[in-house]
Design an enzyme around this catalytic site. Structure first.
Site, PDB file in Angstrom:
ATOM      1  N   GLU A  54      -2.697 -33.236  22.269  1.00  0.00           N
ATOM      2  CA  GLU A  54      -1.758 -34.281  21.834  1.00  0.00           C
ATOM      3  C   GLU A  54      -1.951 -35.588  22.815  1.00  0.00           C
ATOM      4  O   GLU A  54      -2.016 -36.771  22.040  1.00  0.00           O
ATOM      5  CB  GLU A  54      -0.134 -33.965  21.952  1.00  0.00           C
ATOM      6  CG  GLU A  54       0.319 -32.868  21.271  1.00  0.00           C
ATOM      7  CD  GLU A  54       0.899 -33.077  20.044  1.00  0.00           C
ATOM      8  OE1 GLU A  54       0.777 -34.076  19.480  1.00  0.00           O
ATOM      9  OE2 GLU A  54       1.517 -32.094  19.475  1.00  0.00           O
ATOM     10  N   GLU A  64      -0.764 -23.700  18.748  1.00  0.00           N
ATOM     11  CA  GLU A  64       0.780 -23.433  18.664  1.00  0.00           C
ATOM     12  C   GLU A  64       1.085 -22.287  17.440  1.00  0.00           C
ATOM     13  O   GLU A  64       2.037 -21.576  17.557  1.00  0.00           O
ATOM     14  CB  GLU A  64       1.691 -24.749  18.170  1.00  0.00           C
ATOM     15  CG  GLU A  64       1.837 -25.644  19.420  1.00  0.00           C
ATOM     16  CD  GLU A  64       0.232 -26.580  19.671  1.00  0.00           C
ATOM     17  OE1 GLU A  64      -0.550 -26.178  19.197  1.00  0.00           O
ATOM     18  OE2 GLU A  64       0.551 -27.434  20.476  1.00  0.00           O
TER      19      GLU A  64
END
Lengths: 250, 213
Positions: free
Chosen positions: A114, A134
């Site tokens: 990110e 994730e």
């Protein structure tokens, strides 16, 4: 040098350097890994012309520390609050009007990716590994990754990475446009610093900011408004330069 | 005349006509404005090829003249002018030989396709003069080569050879200089007469890349 629990900040030749500093994994204990207030203090110091983000040691960052996150988050509202701090920080990085380079060595997972995606240029060592894992914890990227990744590598690759949790090496990352440069594994920081110097050393801050702003406008404004804004930025620089030349002659 | 315009077999040849460097002066932009208005209503026009008179495409704007006449309204009109060309439904092809830098490279970037000679030199050197590319070049480079490259080449302000431009996706085809115009003409004839810049990648892979193979 300035330090908080998980990161350090220093300035080298007008370039700010943030080092994620929880080796070996440089896990992000909380989504907002640098409090926004401190981040703004760091960036506001002197007249920075660029920012480099790297990880201490062999890895960039293995991302969020999920167990800690689950333990501390409590009710959904608290979790949302924590995530928002991370999102705000990354938006702030992406919107900086100076170039931001991520130096990706080794592991760059989840929250680490990110951060890399919020940067403007991504330099990777040849042994870098990138992923959004994730999904294997029944989660999803939560700090803008699902928005930023398709913008960088297109929908098809992005779906594979986000839904499949695929781990991508540097070479594959370069091919899909996720990585801008691959360099030998002991050199990515030197390379990034050198690239930053080539881009910014001889440039007045106002030129850097105008160019970066123009690119940001393309993302945030309508084409017509971005066009008008670019013309305005150009004319301001041109008027300044004309004035400077006159003064020089006089 | 700063621009030489000629239609031959339905194909419009727009020649930047101020050799040796085909500088883009304020007069050039005035002529360009009239020409674009004329082209919009030209019946039977199938494609446009933009190229430079002599060895070079163009070295871009006359920086001294530009700094003496900073005019936001005129600049914005130039910008809109390039954007209008990009929205043309007929293919616009830039045939690039020699030097193609600054506003000239921006003009080429607003074309739908770019054919380039091996010896061409391209770039956006504005930041070397404490300026920035002012006619959409940053945006176009970002779209074609990604924003990382757009930041890098506009801030560094370095020029680069055709081969590098091809790798970045900033030009579509690189050929020996004698073949640039003939190839542009082939593309102009082969491409559909009605195109949409949104689908550039499709035309590139269906028409340009195979013809060059």
């Amino acid at each position: 040098m300035s330090q908080i629990d998980f990161a350090t900040f220093e300035i080298l030749n007008e370039v700010g350097i943030i080092t994620l500093d929880l080796p070996p994994g440089n896990y992000l204990p909380i989504p907002g890994f640098i409090p926004l207030k401190i981040f703004k203090q760091w960036i506001g110091s002197d007249h920075l012309k660029g920012l480099i983000i790297r990880g201490r040691g062999k890895n960039f960052s293995a991302g969020g520390n999920l167990e800690q996150l689950f333990k501390e988050s409590g009710p959904p509202d608290t979790m949302q609050c924590l995530m928002n701090e991370g999102i705000e920080l990354l938006n702030c990085i992406q919107n900086l009007e100076i170039p931001v380079i991520s130096v990706i060595s080794g592991v760059c997972f989840g929250g680490g990716l990110e951060i890399a995606l919020a940067s403007h240029i991504r330099v990777a060592s040849e042994n870098a590994l990138l992923a959004f894992p994730e999904v294997s914890h029944n989660l999803m990227p939560g700090m803008g990754g699902t928005v930023r990744l398709p913008g960088v590598i297109g929908w098809s690759y992005a779906v594979n990475m986000i839904l499949g949790g695929d781990i991508i090496n540097a070479k594959a990352g370069k091919e899909m446009g996720l990585i801008d440069y691959i360099v030998p594994k002991d050199q990515p920081f030197t390379f990034a610093l050198n690239l930053m110097q080539k881009m910014t050393r001889d440039r007045p801050l106002k030129v850097i900011k105008s160019i970066m702003k123009s690119l940001k406008n393309a993302r945030t404004l309508s084409p017509e408004a971005a066009m008008a804004e670019e013309t305005k930025l150009f004319c301001k620089l041109a008027a300044d330069e004309a004035e400077r030349r006159k003064t020089e002659e006089a | 005349m700063m621009i030489h315009w000629m239609i031959e077999g339905g194909i419009g040849h727009l020649k930047l006509n101020q050799p040796p460097s085909n500088t883009m002066t304020m007069d050039f932009f005035r002529e360009m404005r009239d020409l674009v208005n004329k082209i919009k209503y030209a019946p039977g026009l199938k494609a446009i090829i933009i190229h430079g008179h002599g060895r070079h495409f163009s070295s871009g704007a006359d920086i001294n003249e530009l700094l003496d006449n900073v005019d936001e309204q005129a600049m914005l009109e130039n910008h809109r002018l390039f954007a209008q060309m990009e929205q043309f439904k007929i293919p616009v092809i830039s045939a690039i030989r020699g030097v193609c830098i600054g506003s000239a490279f921006e003009l080429a970037l607003f074309s739908h396709f770019r054919i380039c000679s091996e010896d061409a030199v391209l770039g956006l050197p504005e930041s070397n003069f404490n300026l920035m590319p002012g006619i959409g070049g940053i945006q176009r480079v970002a779209r074609l080569a990604g924003s990382a490259k757009a930041i890098e080449i506009t801030l560094r302000g370095n020029t680069f050879p055709a081969e590098d431009a091809l790798k970045m996706g900033l030009v579509d085809v690189v050929v020996p200089k004698g073949e640039v115009l003939p190839l542009a003409l082939i593309f102009a004839r082969e491409l559909p007469e009605n195109i949409d810049i949104e689908y550039r990648a499709f035309y590139l892979h269906k028409y340009i890349k195979p013809l060059n193979a």
